[in-house]
Design an enzyme around this catalytic site. Structure first.
Site, PDB file in Angstrom:
ATOM      1  N   ASP A 296      23.020  31.366  50.109  1.00 18.45           N
ATOM      2  CA  ASP A 296      22.345  30.086  49.905  1.00 18.45           C
ATOM      3  C   ASP A 296      22.680  29.205  51.119  1.00 18.45           C
ATOM      4  O   ASP A 296      23.284  29.672  52.101  1.00 18.45           O
ATOM      5  CB  ASP A 296      22.727  29.455  48.559  1.00 18.45           C
ATOM      6  CG  ASP A 296      24.159  28.930  48.513  1.00 18.45           C
ATOM      7  OD1 ASP A 296      24.924  29.165  49.479  1.00 18.45           O
ATOM      8  OD2 ASP A 296      24.520  28.289  47.506  1.00 18.45           O
TER       9      ASP A 296
ATOM     10  N   CYS B  56      27.880  32.325  49.008  1.00 15.18           N
ATOM     11  CA  CYS B  56      27.505  30.955  48.643  1.00 15.18           C
ATOM     12  C   CYS B  56      28.752  30.118  48.882  1.00 15.18           C
ATOM     13  O   CYS B  56      29.674  30.584  49.560  1.00 15.18           O
ATOM     14  CB  CYS B  56      26.948  30.860  47.226  1.00 15.18           C
ATOM     15  SG  CYS B  56      28.130  31.117  45.891  1.00 15.18           S
ATOM     16  N   GLY B  57      28.789  28.911  48.359  1.00 12.17           N
ATOM     17  CA  GLY B  57      29.944  28.064  48.654  1.00 12.17           C
ATOM     18  C   GLY B  57      31.245  28.689  48.190  1.00 12.17           C
ATOM     19  O   GLY B  57      32.187  28.865  48.958  1.00 12.17           O
ATOM     20  N   THR B  58      31.293  29.035  46.920  1.00 11.03           N
ATOM     21  CA  THR B  58      32.493  29.650  46.350  1.00 11.03           C
ATOM     22  C   THR B  58      32.377  31.162  46.196  1.00 11.03           C
ATOM     23  O   THR B  58      33.377  31.843  45.971  1.00 11.03           O
ATOM     24  CB  THR B  58      32.751  29.090  44.945  1.00 11.03           C
ATOM     25  OG1 THR B  58      31.592  29.367  44.138  1.00 11.03           O
ATOM     26  CG2 THR B  58      33.010  27.594  44.981  1.00 11.03           C
TER      27      THR B  58
ATOM     28  N   GLY C  78      28.726  31.473  41.996  1.00 16.82           N
ATOM     29  CA  GLY C  78      27.353  31.414  41.479  1.00 16.82           C
ATOM     30  C   GLY C  78      26.532  32.619  41.891  1.00 16.82           C
ATOM     31  O   GLY C  78      25.819  33.225  41.070  1.00 16.82           O
TER      32      GLY C  78
ATOM     33  N   HIS D 293      37.022  51.959  43.024  1.00 15.99           N
ATOM     34  CA  HIS D 293      37.080  52.101  41.570  1.00 15.99           C
ATOM     35  C   HIS D 293      35.773  51.720  40.880  1.00 15.99           C
ATOM     36  O   HIS D 293      35.417  52.310  39.865  1.00 15.99           O
ATOM     37  CB  HIS D 293      38.199  51.218  40.989  1.00 15.99           C
ATOM     38  CG  HIS D 293      39.568  51.747  41.279  1.00 15.99           C
ATOM     39  ND1 HIS D 293      40.676  51.412  40.517  1.00 15.99           N
ATOM     40  CD2 HIS D 293      40.028  52.575  42.251  1.00 15.99           C
ATOM     41  CE1 HIS D 293      41.753  52.018  40.995  1.00 15.99           C
ATOM     42  NE2 HIS D 293      41.385  52.723  42.065  1.00 15.99           N
TER      43      HIS D 293
ATOM     44  N   ARG E  46      32.762  28.516  51.673  1.00 12.29           N
ATOM     45  CA  ARG E  46      33.510  27.257  51.756  1.00 12.29           C
ATOM     46  C   ARG E  46      34.977  27.453  51.384  1.00 12.29           C
ATOM     47  O   ARG E  46      35.751  26.500  51.372  1.00 12.29           O
ATOM     48  CB  ARG E  46      32.884  26.215  50.820  1.00 12.29           C
ATOM     49  CG  ARG E  46      31.528  25.715  51.283  1.00 12.29           C
ATOM     50  CD  ARG E  46      30.895  24.789  50.252  1.00 12.29           C
ATOM     51  NE  ARG E  46      29.663  24.188  50.742  1.00 12.29           N
ATOM     52  CZ  ARG E  46      28.750  23.602  49.964  1.00 12.29           C
ATOM     53  NH1 ARG E  46      28.937  23.559  48.652  1.00 12.29           N
ATOM     54  NH2 ARG E  46      27.662  23.080  50.477  1.00 12.29           N
TER      55      ARG E  46
ATOM     56  N   ARG F 223      37.242  59.400  35.852  1.00  9.74           N
ATOM     57  CA  ARG F 223      37.541  58.195  35.064  1.00  9.74           C
ATOM     58  C   ARG F 223      36.788  56.984  35.596  1.00  9.74           C
ATOM     59  O   ARG F 223      36.350  56.117  34.828  1.00  9.74           O
ATOM     60  CB  ARG F 223      39.043  57.945  34.997  1.00  9.74           C
ATOM     61  CG  ARG F 223      39.703  57.481  36.268  1.00  9.74           C
ATOM     62  CD  ARG F 223      41.200  57.241  36.047  1.00  9.74           C
ATOM     63  NE  ARG F 223      41.840  56.623  37.195  1.00  9.74           N
ATOM     64  CZ  ARG F 223      42.198  57.280  38.304  1.00  9.74           C
ATOM     65  NH1 ARG F 223      41.977  58.575  38.426  1.00  9.74           N
ATOM     66  NH2 ARG F 223      42.793  56.633  39.301  1.00  9.74           N
ATOM     67  N   HIS F 224      36.611  56.946  36.922  1.00 10.12           N
ATOM     68  CA  HIS F 224      35.865  55.816  37.485  1.00 10.12           C
ATOM     69  C   HIS F 224      34.380  55.956  37.194  1.00 10.12           C
ATOM     70  O   HIS F 224      33.710  54.983  36.848  1.00 10.12           O
ATOM     71  CB  HIS F 224      36.108  55.724  38.994  1.00 10.12           C
ATOM     72  CG  HIS F 224      37.543  55.479  39.347  1.00 10.12           C
ATOM     73  ND1 HIS F 224      38.282  54.468  38.770  1.00 10.12           N
ATOM     74  CD2 HIS F 224      38.382  56.123  40.196  1.00 10.12           C
ATOM     75  CE1 HIS F 224      39.513  54.488  39.265  1.00 10.12           C
ATOM     76  NE2 HIS F 224      39.603  55.489  40.126  1.00 10.12           N
TER      77      HIS F 224
HETATM   78  C1  RB5 Z   1      26.080  24.773  46.461  1.00  8.46           C
HETATM   79  O1  RB5 Z   1      26.407  23.439  46.602  1.00  8.46           O
HETATM   80  C2  RB5 Z   1      27.145  25.503  45.665  1.00  8.46           C
HETATM   81  O2  RB5 Z   1      27.143  25.036  44.349  1.00  8.46           O
HETATM   82  C3  RB5 Z   1      26.910  26.989  45.703  1.00  8.46           C
HETATM   83  O3  RB5 Z   1      26.893  27.421  47.021  1.00  8.46           O
HETATM   84  C4  RB5 Z   1      27.956  27.843  45.015  1.00  8.46           C
HETATM   85  O4  RB5 Z   1      29.229  27.508  45.434  1.00  8.46           O
HETATM   86  C5  RB5 Z   1      27.831  27.944  43.563  1.00  8.46           C
HETATM   87  O5  RB5 Z   1      28.543  28.745  42.912  1.00  8.46           O
END
Ligand code: RB5
Length: 168
Positions: free
Chosen positions: A15, A72-74, A77, A105, A116, A140-141
């Site tokens: 994103d 994405c940022g984290t 999502g 695995h 981020r 097993r895997h």
């Molecule tokens: C975008 O601002 C942020 O919400 C998205 O990149 C992500 O981190 C969501 O999980």
């Protein structure tokens, strides 16, 4: 890295929060000989991570690509969105050991990372480990991966404690 693996194609998407890191990671991987396809997003304008995950995942589902990377940022999502797709085993990783074990695995086919959260060098290190590691061909895997497919198909039957007997 196994030289033969560089014949593999990889698809990468993000994103807006992962847009700049995606460009840097794509350049890093291309510099190592990987054939990198960018599924978007193609600017830093705000966009929706479920849509970007979908654009990449359908191209893995079709068999066009075996492995993908989503940012994405984290990473949260886009990994949730990716895992809504049948046959996608997305792994949110923040260290290379987890990335290696996700391949070995879980036969994970989509690596997710937080642009981020992690510095660029760490993104490169994790992606390198993920792409250069094969799934272990151990029963097993494979059994557990079949169970994941059963969960997708609503055909999951609660099994006996077979895994517990193996102690792994
Ligand atoms: C975008 O601002 C942020 O919400 C998205 O990149 C992500 O981190 C969501 O999980």
């Amino acid at each position: 890295m196994d030289k033969t693996k560089k014949n593999l194609k990889v698809i990468i998407g993000s994103d807006h929060a992962g847009f700049e890191a995606k460009a840097a990671l794509a350049a890093h991987l291309a510099g190592q000989g990987w054939k990198v396809t960018d599924s978007g997003t193609y600017s830093s304008a705000s966009c929706d991570y479920p849509a970007e995950a979908h654009k990449l995942c359908v191209r893995i589902q079709s068999g066009e690509f075996a492995l993908g990377i989503l940012l994405c940022g984290t990473g949260v999502g886009i990994s949730i969105a990716a895992n809504k797709h049948a046959g996608i085993r997305a792994a949110l990783c923040s260290d290379p050991v987890t990335a290696e074990l996700a391949r070995q695995h879980n036969d994970s086919n989509v690596l997710c990372m937080g642009a981020r959260i992690l510095p660029e060098e760490k993104l490169f290190e994790i992606a390198d480990r993920f792409l250069s590691t094969d799934a272990l061909d151990e029963e097993r895997h494979r059994r557990r991966q079949r169970m994941l497919t059963d969960l997708e198909n609503s055909s999951f039957a609660v099994p006996g404690p077979s895994g517990a007997a193996e102690g792994k």
